[in-house]
Design an enzyme around this catalytic site. Structure first.
Site, PDB file in Angstrom:
ATOM      1  CG  ASN A  62      -0.354  -0.123   2.556  1.00 35.86           C
ATOM      2  OD1 ASN A  62       0.620  -0.833   2.804  1.00 35.86           O
ATOM      3  ND2 ASN A  62      -0.990   0.551   3.603  1.00 35.86           N
ATOM      4  CD  GLU A  64      -1.572   4.832   4.497  1.00 32.26           C
ATOM      5  OE1 GLU A  64      -2.344   4.233   5.096  1.00 32.26           O
ATOM      6  OE2 GLU A  64      -1.005   5.882   5.242  1.00 32.26           O
ATOM      7  CB  CYS A  73      -5.277  -1.434  -1.746  1.00 27.33           C
ATOM      8  SG  CYS A  73      -6.473  -0.144  -1.019  1.00 27.33           S
ATOM      9  CD  GLU A  75      -5.177  -5.983  -1.070  1.00 31.68           C
ATOM     10  OE1 GLU A  75      -5.698  -6.408  -0.215  1.00 31.68           O
ATOM     11  OE2 GLU A  75      -4.747  -4.847  -1.118  1.00 31.68           O
ATOM     12  CB  CYS A 112     -10.704  -2.422   0.645  1.00 28.47           C
ATOM     13  SG  CYS A 112     -10.389  -1.813  -0.922  1.00 28.47           S
ATOM     14  CB  CYS A 115      -8.416  -4.680  -3.277  1.00 26.21           C
ATOM     15  SG  CYS A 115      -7.334  -3.304  -3.194  1.00 26.21           S
TER      16      CYS A 115
END
Length: 161
Positions: A62, A64, A73, A75, A112, A115
């Site tokens: 990830n 940010e 993210c 993934e 999430c 994803c």
């Protein structure tokens, strides 16, 4: 009117040590990638490792950004990178590991919603299931045999006409 029930099975491993061969190596790659995550705001680190049909492993973590929600993210970093460098190679599996700088995470965290949808796009594109392995910093590992298990009734290109 009629009711419809959706169900799926998962495999629970007590720890990463129960994984064998390429699954163990894939999760280890996910853990190594997680340690390089850029998460100064949430302190929640996620690593992903994508196993391609040709045996190559593509990593993501990830990333940010102070301008929420501009981050991405792990993934999606991993699968889009895999899709960019190997657009015609199928994805066999994705390993995901999570940890926090604030507390111990000993339960797996599932992808999430964004994803899940992104992973589902690749599963639909390749017309073959993508296995998902998930773990926390320590503890058990969960395996799902397909992205469709964790995203039933998925949106797809057929809705776009």
């Amino acid at each position: 009117m009629h009711k419809q029930k959706f169900s799926f099975e998962i495999i629970n491993y007590d720890s990463i040590d129960e994984l064998t061969g390429s699954d163990f190596n894939l999760m280890q790659s996910s853990i190594a990638s997680r340690q390089k995550a850029y998460a100064p705001y949430s302190n929640f680190l996620v690593g992903a490792a994508v196993l391609l049909e040709n045996g190559e492993v593509v990593l993501g973590n990830n990333q940010e950004n102070a301008s929420y929600p501009a981050g991405i993210c792990a993934e999606r970093v991993a699968i889009t990178h895999a899709g960019a460098i190997h657009p015609d190679v199928k994805i066999k599996a994705v390993a995901i590991s999570v940890s926090s700088k604030n507390h111990s995470v000993n339960t797996p965290a599932a992808p999430c919603g964004i994803c899940r949808q992104s992973l589902m796009e690749y599963e639909q594109k390749q017309d073959a299931p993508i296995r998902i392995l998930m773990m926390g910093e320590t503890g058990r590992v969960i395996e799902c045999s397909s992205v469709s298990d964790i995203l039933p009734l998925a949106f797809n290109s057929s809705f776009l006409g």
